[in-house]
Design a protein around this motif. Sequence first.
Motif, PDB file in Angstrom:
ATOM      1  N   SER A  70       0.830  -1.199   0.000  1.00 16.29           N
ATOM      2  CA  SER A  70       0.000   0.000   0.000  1.00 16.29           C
ATOM      3  C   SER A  70       0.864   1.249   0.000  1.00 16.29           C
ATOM      4  O   SER A  70       0.612   2.199  -0.754  1.00 16.29           O
ATOM      5  N   LEU A  71       1.902   1.257   0.810  1.00 17.46           N
ATOM      6  CA  LEU A  71       2.821   2.393   0.853  1.00 17.46           C
ATOM      7  C   LEU A  71       3.516   2.608  -0.487  1.00 17.46           C
ATOM      8  O   LEU A  71       3.623   3.730  -0.976  1.00 17.46           O
ATOM      9  N   MET A  72       3.992   1.530  -1.080  1.00 18.58           N
ATOM     10  CA  MET A  72       4.779   1.636  -2.299  1.00 18.58           C
ATOM     11  C   MET A  72       3.928   1.997  -3.513  1.00 18.58           C
ATOM     12  O   MET A  72       4.415   2.615  -4.469  1.00 18.58           O
ATOM     13  N   THR A  73       2.638   1.621  -3.505  1.00 20.54           N
ATOM     14  CA  THR A  73       1.800   1.807  -4.697  1.00 20.54           C
ATOM     15  C   THR A  73       0.725   2.867  -4.534  1.00 20.54           C
ATOM     16  O   THR A  73       0.086   3.247  -5.528  1.00 20.54           O
ATOM     17  N   GLY A  74       0.461   3.338  -3.319  1.00 19.08           N
ATOM     18  CA  GLY A  74      -0.578   4.337  -3.115  1.00 19.08           C
ATOM     19  C   GLY A  74      -1.982   3.796  -3.293  1.00 19.08           C
ATOM     20  O   GLY A  74      -2.893   4.541  -3.663  1.00 19.08           O
ATOM     21  N   LYS A  75      -2.176   2.500  -3.001  1.00 17.24           N
ATOM     22  CA  LYS A  75      -3.490   1.885  -3.166  1.00 17.24           C
ATOM     23  C   LYS A  75      -3.912   1.174  -1.879  1.00 17.24           C
ATOM     24  O   LYS A  75      -3.066   0.696  -1.119  1.00 17.24           O
ATOM     25  N   HIS A  76      -5.215   1.095  -1.644  1.00 15.63           N
ATOM     26  CA  HIS A  76      -5.713   0.335  -0.498  1.00 15.63           C
ATOM     27  C   HIS A  76      -5.803  -1.144  -0.872  1.00 15.63           C
ATOM     28  O   HIS A  76      -5.638  -1.532  -2.040  1.00 15.63           O
ATOM     29  N   THR A  77      -6.095  -1.982   0.109  1.00 18.91           N
ATOM     30  CA  THR A  77      -6.013  -3.423  -0.105  1.00 18.91           C
ATOM     31  C   THR A  77      -7.172  -4.000  -0.904  1.00 18.91           C
ATOM     32  O   THR A  77      -7.180  -5.206  -1.178  1.00 18.91           O
ATOM     33  N   GLY A  78      -8.135  -3.184  -1.294  1.00 11.52           N
ATOM     34  CA  GLY A  78      -9.116  -3.636  -2.257  1.00 11.52           C
ATOM     35  C   GLY A  78      -8.580  -3.607  -3.674  1.00 11.52           C
ATOM     36  O   GLY A  78      -9.166  -4.188  -4.592  1.00 11.52           O
ATOM     37  N   HIS A  79      -7.436  -2.928  -3.864  1.00 14.33           N
ATOM     38  CA  HIS A  79      -6.854  -2.744  -5.194  1.00 14.33           C
ATOM     39  C   HIS A  79      -5.410  -3.224  -5.313  1.00 14.33           C
ATOM     40  O   HIS A  79      -4.927  -3.425  -6.431  1.00 14.33           O
ATOM     41  N   THR A  80      -4.711  -3.375  -4.194  1.00 11.14           N
ATOM     42  CA  THR A  80      -3.291  -3.734  -4.259  1.00 11.14           C
ATOM     43  C   THR A  80      -3.088  -5.140  -4.809  1.00 11.14           C
ATOM     44  O   THR A  80      -3.961  -6.009  -4.712  1.00 11.14           O
ATOM     45  N   ILE A  81      -1.902  -5.382  -5.354  1.00 17.67           N
ATOM     46  CA  ILE A  81      -1.517  -6.716  -5.810  1.00 17.67           C
ATOM     47  C   ILE A  81      -1.291  -7.634  -4.617  1.00 17.67           C
ATOM     48  O   ILE A  81      -1.761  -8.763  -4.582  1.00 17.67           O
ATOM     49  N   VAL A  82      -0.540  -7.146  -3.621  1.00 14.85           N
ATOM     50  CA  VAL A  82      -0.212  -7.936  -2.424  1.00 14.85           C
ATOM     51  C   VAL A  82      -1.201  -7.590  -1.322  1.00 14.85           C
ATOM     52  O   VAL A  82      -1.284  -6.429  -0.906  1.00 14.85           O
ATOM     53  N   ARG A  83      -1.931  -8.602  -0.836  1.00 13.95           N
ATOM     54  CA  ARG A  83      -2.936  -8.364   0.204  1.00 13.95           C
ATOM     55  C   ARG A  83      -2.741  -9.259   1.419  1.00 13.95           C
ATOM     56  O   ARG A  83      -3.594  -9.303   2.304  1.00 13.95           O
ATOM     57  N   GLY A  84      -1.632  -9.987   1.449  1.00 17.06           N
ATOM     58  CA  GLY A  84      -1.351 -10.861   2.582  1.00 17.06           C
ATOM     59  C   GLY A  84       0.110 -11.254   2.580  1.00 17.06           C
ATOM     60  O   GLY A  84       0.883 -10.898   1.678  1.00 17.06           O
ATOM     61  N   ASN A  85       0.515 -12.015   3.588  1.00 20.72           N
ATOM     62  CA  ASN A  85       1.901 -12.457   3.739  1.00 20.72           C
ATOM     63  C   ASN A  85       2.077 -13.823   3.081  1.00 20.72           C
ATOM     64  O   ASN A  85       2.047 -14.854   3.749  1.00 20.72           O
ATOM     65  N   ARG A  86       2.234 -13.844   1.784  1.00 22.63           N
ATOM     66  CA  ARG A  86       2.404 -15.096   1.040  1.00 22.63           C
ATOM     67  C   ARG A  86       3.890 -15.385   0.883  1.00 22.63           C
ATOM     68  O   ARG A  86       4.623 -14.615   0.260  1.00 22.63           O
ATOM     69  N   GLU A  87       4.335 -16.503   1.452  1.00 21.09           N
ATOM     70  CA  GLU A  87       5.760 -16.813   1.498  1.00 21.09           C
ATOM     71  C   GLU A  87       6.260 -17.465   0.209  1.00 21.09           C
ATOM     72  O   GLU A  87       5.508 -18.139  -0.502  1.00 21.09           O
TER      73      GLU A  87
END
Length: 461
Positions: free
Chosen positions: A84-101
Amino acid sequence: MRVWFTAARAWLLAATVVMLGVSASAEERPNLVYILLDDAGYGDLSCYGQEKFQTPQMDRLAKEGMRFTDHYSGSTVCAPTRCSLMTGKHTGHTIVRGNREVKPEGQAPMPADTVTLPRLLHQAGYTTGMFGKWGLGAPGSPSDPAEHFDVFYGYNCQRQAHSYYPTHLWSNRERVELDGKTYSQDLIMAAALQFIRDNADRPFFCYLPVTVPHAAMHSPESAAAPFRKKWPQFEDVIGRYSGPQVQNPVAAFAGMMTHLDTQIGELLALLEKLKIDDKTLVMLSSDNGPHQEGGHDPEFFNSNGPFRGHKRDLYEGGIRAPLLARWPGKIAAGSTSALISAHWDILPTFCELAGATIPADTDGLSLVPTLLGNADQQPQHDYLYWEFGERGRSQAVRQGNWKGVRRNLKANPKAPLELYNLASDIGETTDVADKHPEIAAALLQLMQAAHVESETFPLFD
Protein backbone atom coordinates in the motif's frame (compact mmCIF):
# COMPACT_ATOMS: atom_id res chain seq x y z
CA MET A 1 23.97 6.47 -9.40
CA ARG A 2 23.30 3.12 -11.04
CA VAL A 3 21.71 2.78 -14.47
CA TRP A 4 18.33 1.14 -13.99
CA PHE A 5 16.59 1.15 -17.36
CA THR A 6 16.05 -2.55 -18.13
CA ALA A 7 13.44 -4.50 -20.04
CA ALA A 8 11.72 -5.21 -16.73
CA ARG A 9 11.24 -1.49 -16.35
CA ALA A 10 9.61 -0.89 -19.68
CA TRP A 11 6.75 0.57 -17.69
CA LEU A 12 8.56 3.90 -18.06
CA LEU A 13 7.67 4.02 -21.71
CA ALA A 14 3.99 3.40 -21.07
CA ALA A 15 3.45 5.19 -17.76
CA THR A 16 2.22 8.55 -18.97
CA VAL A 17 1.65 9.63 -15.40
CA VAL A 18 5.38 9.87 -14.69
CA MET A 19 6.76 13.26 -15.55
CA LEU A 20 8.43 16.12 -13.79
CA GLY A 21 6.12 18.74 -12.41
CA VAL A 22 6.70 22.43 -12.91
CA SER A 23 5.67 23.68 -9.50
CA ALA A 24 8.65 22.50 -7.49
CA SER A 25 12.20 23.56 -8.32
CA ALA A 26 15.20 21.54 -7.18
CA GLU A 27 15.83 24.14 -4.48
CA GLU A 28 12.28 23.85 -3.12
CA ARG A 29 11.99 20.07 -3.13
CA PRO A 30 12.65 18.53 0.28
CA ASN A 31 14.60 15.44 1.10
CA LEU A 32 12.15 12.76 2.21
CA VAL A 33 12.74 10.42 5.14
CA TYR A 34 10.01 7.91 5.97
CA ILE A 35 10.48 5.72 9.06
CA LEU A 36 8.15 2.73 9.36
CA LEU A 37 8.10 0.90 12.68
CA ASP A 38 7.17 -2.79 12.62
CA ASP A 39 4.22 -3.82 14.84
CA ALA A 40 4.36 -0.73 17.05
CA GLY A 41 0.93 0.09 18.40
CA TYR A 42 -0.72 3.50 18.51
CA GLY A 43 0.12 3.65 22.23
CA ASP A 44 3.78 2.64 21.96
CA LEU A 45 5.11 6.21 21.65
CA SER A 46 5.03 8.46 24.69
CA CYS A 47 3.60 11.31 22.60
CA TYR A 48 0.61 8.99 22.02
CA GLY A 49 0.26 8.03 25.67
CA GLN A 50 2.95 5.45 26.46
CA GLU A 51 3.79 5.69 30.18
CA LYS A 52 5.99 2.64 30.85
CA PHE A 53 8.95 4.09 28.92
CA GLN A 54 9.72 7.30 27.07
CA THR A 55 10.49 7.98 23.40
CA PRO A 56 11.88 11.54 23.53
CA GLN A 57 13.29 11.59 20.00
CA MET A 58 10.08 10.36 18.41
CA ASP A 59 8.26 12.83 20.63
CA ARG A 60 10.56 15.50 19.24
CA LEU A 61 9.03 14.89 15.81
CA ALA A 62 5.66 15.77 17.35
CA LYS A 63 6.98 18.66 19.41
CA GLU A 64 8.74 20.23 16.43
CA GLY A 65 6.18 19.13 13.85
CA MET A 66 2.73 17.59 13.48
CA ARG A 67 1.03 14.66 15.20
CA PHE A 68 -1.84 12.94 13.39
CA THR A 69 -4.57 11.36 15.53
CA ASP A 70 -6.67 9.60 12.87
CA HIS A 71 -4.08 7.99 10.62
CA TYR A 72 -4.26 4.36 9.50
CA SER A 73 -1.93 1.66 8.27
CA GLY A 74 -2.34 0.13 4.84
CA SER A 75 -3.20 -3.24 6.36
CA THR A 76 -3.06 -5.18 9.59
CA VAL A 77 0.05 -7.24 8.64
CA CYS A 78 3.42 -6.53 7.07
CA ALA A 79 3.49 -7.22 3.32
CA PRO A 80 0.17 -5.64 2.28
CA THR A 81 0.93 -2.51 4.29
CA ARG A 82 4.24 -2.18 2.47
CA CYS A 83 2.53 -2.71 -0.87
CA SER A 84 0.00 0.00 0.00
CA LEU A 85 2.82 2.39 0.85
CA MET A 86 4.78 1.64 -2.30
CA THR A 87 1.80 1.81 -4.70
CA GLY A 88 -0.58 4.34 -3.12
CA LYS A 89 -3.49 1.89 -3.17
CA HIS A 90 -5.71 0.34 -0.50
CA THR A 91 -6.01 -3.42 -0.10
CA GLY A 92 -9.12 -3.64 -2.26
CA HIS A 93 -6.85 -2.74 -5.19
CA THR A 94 -3.29 -3.73 -4.26
CA ILE A 95 -1.52 -6.72 -5.81
CA VAL A 96 -0.21 -7.94 -2.42
CA ARG A 97 -2.94 -8.36 0.20
CA GLY A 98 -1.35 -10.86 2.58
CA ASN A 99 1.90 -12.46 3.74
CA ARG A 100 2.40 -15.10 1.04
CA GLU A 101 5.76 -16.81 1.50
CA VAL A 102 8.25 -17.91 -1.14
CA LYS A 103 10.82 -20.58 -0.30
CA PRO A 104 13.61 -20.59 0.54
CA GLU A 105 13.55 -16.83 1.11
CA GLY A 106 11.16 -14.01 0.35
CA GLN A 107 7.52 -13.18 -0.27
CA ALA A 108 5.26 -13.09 -3.33
CA PRO A 109 6.55 -10.43 -5.75
CA MET A 110 4.77 -7.51 -7.30
CA PRO A 111 4.70 -7.58 -11.14
CA ALA A 112 7.80 -6.21 -12.85
CA ASP A 113 5.97 -3.18 -14.24
CA THR A 114 4.46 -2.05 -10.91
CA VAL A 115 4.61 1.73 -10.53
CA THR A 116 6.05 2.40 -7.08
CA LEU A 117 6.93 5.42 -5.00
CA PRO A 118 10.72 5.00 -5.32
CA ARG A 119 10.45 4.61 -9.10
CA LEU A 120 8.38 7.78 -9.34
CA LEU A 121 10.79 9.71 -7.15
CA HIS A 122 13.83 8.40 -9.04
CA GLN A 123 12.28 9.56 -12.29
CA ALA A 124 11.75 12.97 -10.65
CA GLY A 125 15.49 13.24 -9.92
CA TYR A 126 15.68 11.79 -6.40
CA THR A 127 18.27 9.29 -5.24
CA THR A 128 16.36 6.54 -3.44
CA GLY A 129 17.50 4.27 -0.64
CA MET A 130 15.79 1.62 1.46
CA PHE A 131 17.12 0.30 4.76
CA GLY A 132 15.24 -2.40 6.65
CA LYS A 133 12.61 -4.99 5.70
CA TRP A 134 11.16 -5.39 2.19
CA GLY A 135 8.72 -8.33 2.01
CA LEU A 136 7.51 -7.65 -1.57
CA GLY A 137 9.60 -9.94 -3.72
CA ALA A 138 12.30 -12.61 -3.23
CA PRO A 139 15.97 -12.07 -4.09
CA GLY A 140 16.39 -12.06 -7.85
CA SER A 141 12.66 -11.79 -8.50
CA PRO A 142 11.10 -9.12 -10.76
CA SER A 143 10.31 -7.27 -7.54
CA ASP A 144 13.66 -7.54 -5.78
CA PRO A 145 14.06 -4.27 -3.83
CA ALA A 146 17.09 -3.46 -5.97
CA GLU A 147 14.66 -3.21 -8.90
CA HIS A 148 12.95 -0.30 -7.14
CA PHE A 149 15.62 1.53 -5.10
CA ASP A 150 19.02 2.90 -6.08
CA VAL A 151 20.43 1.58 -2.80
CA PHE A 152 19.08 -1.25 -0.64
CA TYR A 153 20.43 -2.72 2.60
CA GLY A 154 18.58 -5.00 4.97
CA TYR A 155 16.23 -7.96 4.97
CA ASN A 156 14.61 -9.05 1.75
CA CYS A 157 12.42 -11.59 3.56
CA GLN A 158 10.02 -10.98 6.43
CA ARG A 159 10.57 -14.51 7.74
CA GLN A 160 14.33 -13.92 7.97
CA ALA A 161 13.57 -10.67 9.81
CA HIS A 162 12.02 -12.57 12.72
CA SER A 163 15.46 -12.60 14.31
CA TYR A 164 17.63 -9.55 15.00
CA TYR A 165 20.71 -11.78 14.81
CA PRO A 166 20.48 -13.09 11.22
CA THR A 167 22.98 -15.15 9.28
CA HIS A 168 22.87 -12.64 6.44
CA LEU A 169 21.42 -9.41 5.09
CA TRP A 170 21.37 -8.03 1.54
CA SER A 171 23.27 -5.10 0.08
CA ASN A 172 21.58 -4.38 -3.23
CA ARG A 173 21.75 -7.83 -4.90
CA GLU A 174 24.71 -9.06 -2.85
CA ARG A 175 24.17 -11.42 0.06
CA VAL A 176 26.16 -10.18 3.06
CA GLU A 177 27.13 -13.02 5.41
CA LEU A 178 26.97 -12.31 9.14
CA ASP A 179 28.04 -14.17 12.26
CA GLY A 180 24.55 -14.53 13.75
CA LYS A 181 25.65 -12.45 16.74
CA THR A 182 25.42 -8.93 15.32
CA TYR A 183 22.33 -6.82 16.07
CA SER A 184 20.87 -6.12 12.65
CA GLN A 185 19.13 -2.87 13.54
CA ASP A 186 22.50 -1.24 14.21
CA LEU A 187 23.80 -2.28 10.79
CA ILE A 188 20.63 -1.06 9.09
CA MET A 189 20.68 2.33 10.78
CA ALA A 190 24.40 2.79 10.05
CA ALA A 191 23.73 2.15 6.36
CA ALA A 192 20.85 4.65 6.35
CA LEU A 193 22.96 7.36 7.95
CA GLN A 194 25.74 6.76 5.43
CA PHE A 195 23.22 7.08 2.60
CA ILE A 196 22.15 10.47 3.96
CA ARG A 197 25.78 11.60 4.19
CA ASP A 198 26.47 10.45 0.65
CA ASN A 199 23.47 12.30 -0.78
CA ALA A 200 23.36 15.47 1.34
CA ASP A 201 23.91 17.68 -1.70
CA ARG A 202 21.05 16.29 -3.82
CA PRO A 203 17.37 15.41 -3.24
CA PHE A 204 17.01 11.98 -1.67
CA PHE A 205 14.32 9.61 -0.46
CA CYS A 206 15.37 7.51 2.53
CA TYR A 207 12.86 4.75 3.33
CA LEU A 208 13.52 3.18 6.73
CA PRO A 209 11.19 0.20 7.34
CA VAL A 210 12.93 -0.92 10.52
CA THR A 211 12.12 -4.28 12.14
CA VAL A 212 11.69 -2.86 15.66
CA PRO A 213 9.61 -3.87 17.61
CA HIS A 214 8.51 -6.99 15.69
CA ALA A 215 9.03 -10.25 17.57
CA ALA A 216 11.47 -11.67 18.60
CA MET A 217 12.05 -9.42 21.58
CA HIS A 218 15.76 -8.93 20.94
CA SER A 219 17.36 -5.83 22.44
CA PRO A 220 20.95 -4.80 23.12
CA GLU A 221 21.51 -5.64 26.76
CA SER A 222 22.61 -2.09 27.53
CA ALA A 223 19.15 -0.86 26.48
CA ALA A 224 17.19 -3.60 28.25
CA ALA A 225 19.15 -3.60 31.53
CA PRO A 226 17.45 -0.55 33.12
CA PHE A 227 14.05 -2.12 32.50
CA ARG A 228 15.15 -5.46 33.99
CA LYS A 229 15.77 -3.59 37.21
CA LYS A 230 12.48 -1.72 36.88
CA TRP A 231 10.37 -4.84 36.24
CA PRO A 232 12.02 -7.79 38.04
CA GLN A 233 8.61 -9.51 38.23
CA PHE A 234 9.11 -10.62 34.62
CA GLU A 235 12.58 -12.13 35.04
CA ASP A 236 11.19 -15.67 35.01
CA VAL A 237 9.35 -15.07 31.72
CA ILE A 238 11.06 -16.52 28.65
CA GLY A 239 10.24 -15.17 25.21
CA ARG A 240 10.41 -17.67 22.34
CA TYR A 241 10.04 -16.69 18.70
CA SER A 242 13.07 -16.87 16.40
CA GLY A 243 16.77 -16.75 17.13
CA PRO A 244 18.00 -16.52 20.73
CA GLN A 245 15.45 -16.95 23.52
CA VAL A 246 14.82 -13.87 25.62
CA GLN A 247 14.63 -13.66 29.38
CA ASN A 248 12.22 -10.92 30.49
CA PRO A 249 10.87 -10.01 27.04
CA VAL A 250 8.88 -7.19 28.65
CA ALA A 251 12.12 -5.41 29.54
CA ALA A 252 13.51 -6.27 26.10
CA PHE A 253 10.55 -4.63 24.34
CA ALA A 254 11.13 -1.35 26.18
CA GLY A 255 14.84 -1.68 25.44
CA MET A 256 14.15 -2.16 21.72
CA MET A 257 11.95 0.89 21.56
CA THR A 258 14.29 3.18 23.50
CA HIS A 259 17.32 1.97 21.52
CA LEU A 260 15.52 2.80 18.28
CA ASP A 261 14.48 6.13 19.73
CA THR A 262 18.12 6.97 20.40
CA GLN A 263 19.00 6.10 16.81
CA ILE A 264 16.27 8.38 15.50
CA GLY A 265 17.89 11.11 17.55
CA GLU A 266 21.18 10.33 15.79
CA LEU A 267 19.44 10.71 12.43
CA LEU A 268 18.03 14.10 13.40
CA ALA A 269 21.43 15.21 14.68
CA LEU A 270 23.02 14.19 11.38
CA LEU A 271 20.54 16.29 9.41
CA GLU A 272 21.48 19.27 11.56
CA LYS A 273 25.21 18.60 11.21
CA LEU A 274 24.90 18.40 7.42
CA LYS A 275 22.87 21.64 7.43
CA ILE A 276 19.95 20.00 5.62
CA ASP A 277 17.58 19.90 8.58
CA ASP A 278 15.27 22.57 7.16
CA LYS A 279 15.36 20.88 3.75
CA THR A 280 14.18 17.51 5.02
CA LEU A 281 10.72 16.18 5.78
CA VAL A 282 10.86 13.33 8.31
CA MET A 283 7.77 11.19 8.79
CA LEU A 284 7.25 8.24 11.13
CA SER A 285 4.48 5.65 11.30
CA SER A 286 3.91 1.94 12.02
CA ASP A 287 2.84 -0.86 9.70
CA ASN A 288 -0.01 -2.16 11.87
CA GLY A 289 -1.12 -2.59 15.46
CA PRO A 290 0.81 -4.31 18.26
CA HIS A 291 1.62 -8.01 18.10
CA GLN A 292 1.19 -10.60 20.87
CA GLU A 293 4.18 -12.82 20.12
CA GLY A 294 7.62 -13.61 21.44
CA GLY A 295 6.64 -12.79 25.01
CA HIS A 296 5.48 -9.26 24.25
CA ASP A 297 2.75 -8.08 26.63
CA PRO A 298 0.75 -5.37 24.83
CA GLU A 299 -1.74 -5.18 27.70
CA PHE A 300 1.03 -4.30 30.17
CA PHE A 301 2.22 -1.51 27.88
CA ASN A 302 -1.28 -0.46 26.74
CA SER A 303 0.22 -0.73 23.29
CA ASN A 304 -3.06 -0.32 21.43
CA GLY A 305 -4.09 2.72 23.47
CA PRO A 306 -7.88 3.07 23.78
CA PHE A 307 -8.57 0.78 20.82
CA ARG A 308 -9.94 -2.72 20.43
CA GLY A 309 -7.85 -5.34 18.68
CA HIS A 310 -4.25 -6.05 17.75
CA LYS A 311 -2.23 -7.05 14.71
CA ARG A 312 -4.36 -9.14 12.29
CA ASP A 313 -7.57 -7.40 13.39
CA LEU A 314 -9.42 -4.76 11.37
CA TYR A 315 -10.69 -3.13 14.52
CA GLU A 316 -8.95 0.15 15.35
CA GLY A 317 -6.24 -1.51 17.42
CA GLY A 318 -5.06 -3.42 14.38
CA ILE A 319 -4.95 -0.54 11.90
CA ARG A 320 -4.94 2.86 13.69
CA ALA A 321 -1.34 4.03 13.43
CA PRO A 322 0.78 6.90 14.68
CA LEU A 323 1.93 9.45 12.13
CA LEU A 324 4.43 12.17 12.93
CA ALA A 325 5.79 14.72 10.47
CA ARG A 326 8.61 17.21 11.00
CA TRP A 327 9.91 19.79 8.51
CA PRO A 328 11.43 22.81 10.27
CA GLY A 329 10.12 26.12 8.97
CA LYS A 330 7.37 24.44 6.95
CA ILE A 331 5.30 22.38 9.41
CA ALA A 332 4.08 24.27 12.46
CA ALA A 333 5.75 23.01 15.64
CA GLY A 334 3.46 21.27 18.10
CA SER A 335 0.56 21.06 15.65
CA THR A 336 -2.05 18.29 15.60
CA SER A 337 -4.27 17.02 12.82
CA ALA A 338 -7.42 14.89 13.07
CA LEU A 339 -7.46 14.39 9.30
CA ILE A 340 -8.67 10.88 8.43
CA SER A 341 -5.75 9.55 6.40
CA ALA A 342 -3.88 6.36 5.59
CA HIS A 343 -0.62 4.94 4.29
CA TRP A 344 -1.83 5.09 0.70
CA ASP A 345 -1.75 8.89 1.05
CA ILE A 346 2.06 8.91 1.34
CA LEU A 347 2.72 8.29 -2.35
CA PRO A 348 0.70 11.29 -3.61
CA THR A 349 2.09 13.43 -0.78
CA PHE A 350 5.71 12.69 -1.66
CA CYS A 351 5.04 12.94 -5.38
CA GLU A 352 3.59 16.44 -4.98
CA LEU A 353 6.55 17.56 -2.89
CA ALA A 354 9.04 16.03 -5.36
CA GLY A 355 7.43 17.57 -8.43
CA ALA A 356 6.30 14.23 -9.86
CA THR A 357 2.83 13.85 -11.33
CA ILE A 358 0.61 11.70 -9.15
CA PRO A 359 -0.60 8.46 -10.83
CA ALA A 360 -4.25 8.68 -11.80
CA ASP A 361 -5.13 5.32 -10.24
CA THR A 362 -3.96 6.09 -6.72
CA ASP A 363 -6.44 5.70 -3.86
CA GLY A 364 -4.52 8.31 -1.89
CA LEU A 365 -4.78 12.04 -1.41
CA SER A 366 -1.85 14.39 -0.93
CA LEU A 367 -1.44 15.55 2.67
CA VAL A 368 0.60 18.60 1.61
CA PRO A 369 -2.13 21.17 2.41
CA THR A 370 -2.45 19.83 5.96
CA LEU A 371 1.31 19.60 6.47
CA LEU A 372 1.83 23.20 5.34
CA GLY A 373 -0.96 24.63 7.49
CA ASN A 374 -3.61 24.92 4.78
CA ALA A 375 -6.12 22.49 6.22
CA ASP A 376 -9.00 24.42 4.65
CA GLN A 377 -7.61 23.40 1.24
CA GLN A 378 -7.16 19.73 2.16
CA PRO A 379 -9.11 17.22 0.04
CA GLN A 380 -10.97 14.67 2.16
CA HIS A 381 -11.48 10.95 1.70
CA ASP A 382 -15.07 9.89 1.24
CA TYR A 383 -14.09 6.67 3.00
CA LEU A 384 -11.15 4.40 3.85
CA TYR A 385 -11.24 0.67 3.09
CA TRP A 386 -9.35 -2.47 4.19
CA GLU A 387 -9.63 -6.18 3.56
CA PHE A 388 -7.66 -9.08 5.01
CA GLY A 389 -7.60 -12.69 3.84
CA GLU A 390 -6.35 -14.38 7.02
CA ARG A 391 -8.20 -15.28 10.23
CA GLY A 392 -11.39 -16.18 8.39
CA ARG A 393 -11.21 -13.13 6.05
CA SER A 394 -12.57 -9.71 6.93
CA GLN A 395 -13.39 -6.22 5.62
CA ALA A 396 -13.55 -2.79 7.22
CA VAL A 397 -14.54 0.69 6.12
CA ARG A 398 -14.50 4.08 7.81
CA GLN A 399 -16.65 6.96 6.59
CA GLY A 400 -16.57 10.00 8.84
CA ASN A 401 -17.04 8.70 12.38
CA TRP A 402 -18.81 5.54 11.24
CA LYS A 403 -16.83 2.28 11.12
CA GLY A 404 -18.08 -0.94 9.57
CA VAL A 405 -16.46 -4.35 10.08
CA ARG A 406 -17.35 -7.72 8.55
CA ARG A 407 -15.68 -10.91 9.79
CA ASN A 408 -15.58 -14.64 8.98
CA LEU A 409 -16.28 -14.06 5.30
CA LYS A 410 -14.71 -17.38 4.30
CA ALA A 411 -17.37 -19.27 6.23
CA ASN A 412 -20.14 -16.81 5.44
CA PRO A 413 -19.67 -14.44 2.48
CA LYS A 414 -22.88 -12.70 3.56
CA ALA A 415 -21.69 -12.11 7.12
CA PRO A 416 -23.47 -9.15 8.73
CA LEU A 417 -21.80 -5.78 9.09
CA GLU A 418 -20.90 -4.60 12.58
CA LEU A 419 -21.39 -0.85 12.93
CA TYR A 420 -19.56 1.41 15.39
CA ASN A 421 -19.78 5.15 16.05
CA LEU A 422 -16.17 6.17 16.70
CA ALA A 423 -17.27 9.59 17.95
CA SER A 424 -18.88 8.03 21.02
CA ASP A 425 -17.36 4.52 21.05
CA ILE A 426 -13.68 4.70 20.16
CA GLY A 427 -13.18 1.22 21.63
CA GLU A 428 -15.71 -0.36 19.24
CA THR A 429 -17.56 -1.99 22.13
CA THR A 430 -21.17 -1.62 20.95
CA ASP A 431 -22.48 -2.76 17.57
CA VAL A 432 -25.24 -0.31 16.58
CA ALA A 433 -26.11 -1.78 13.17
CA ASP A 434 -29.65 -2.60 14.32
CA LYS A 435 -30.20 1.01 15.37
CA HIS A 436 -28.86 2.51 12.13
CA PRO A 437 -29.68 0.05 9.33
CA GLU A 438 -29.46 2.71 6.63
CA ILE A 439 -25.89 3.60 7.62
CA ALA A 440 -24.93 -0.08 7.82
CA ALA A 441 -26.35 -0.62 4.34
CA ALA A 442 -24.44 2.37 2.96
CA LEU A 443 -21.14 1.12 4.39
CA LEU A 444 -21.77 -2.33 2.97
CA GLN A 445 -22.20 -0.75 -0.46
CA LEU A 446 -18.87 1.04 -0.03
CA MET A 447 -17.22 -2.28 0.79
CA GLN A 448 -18.66 -3.83 -2.34
CA ALA A 449 -17.51 -0.90 -4.47
CA ALA A 450 -13.98 -0.83 -3.03
CA HIS A 451 -13.25 -4.55 -3.37
CA VAL A 452 -11.80 -5.95 -6.59
CA GLU A 453 -11.36 -9.69 -6.24
CA SER A 454 -7.81 -11.07 -6.33
CA GLU A 455 -6.94 -14.57 -7.54
CA THR A 456 -3.82 -14.61 -5.38
CA PHE A 457 -5.45 -13.19 -2.23
CA PRO A 458 -9.16 -14.02 -2.57
CA LEU A 459 -11.68 -12.58 -0.17
CA PHE A 460 -14.56 -14.63 -1.54
CA ASP A 461 -14.29 -18.13 -3.00
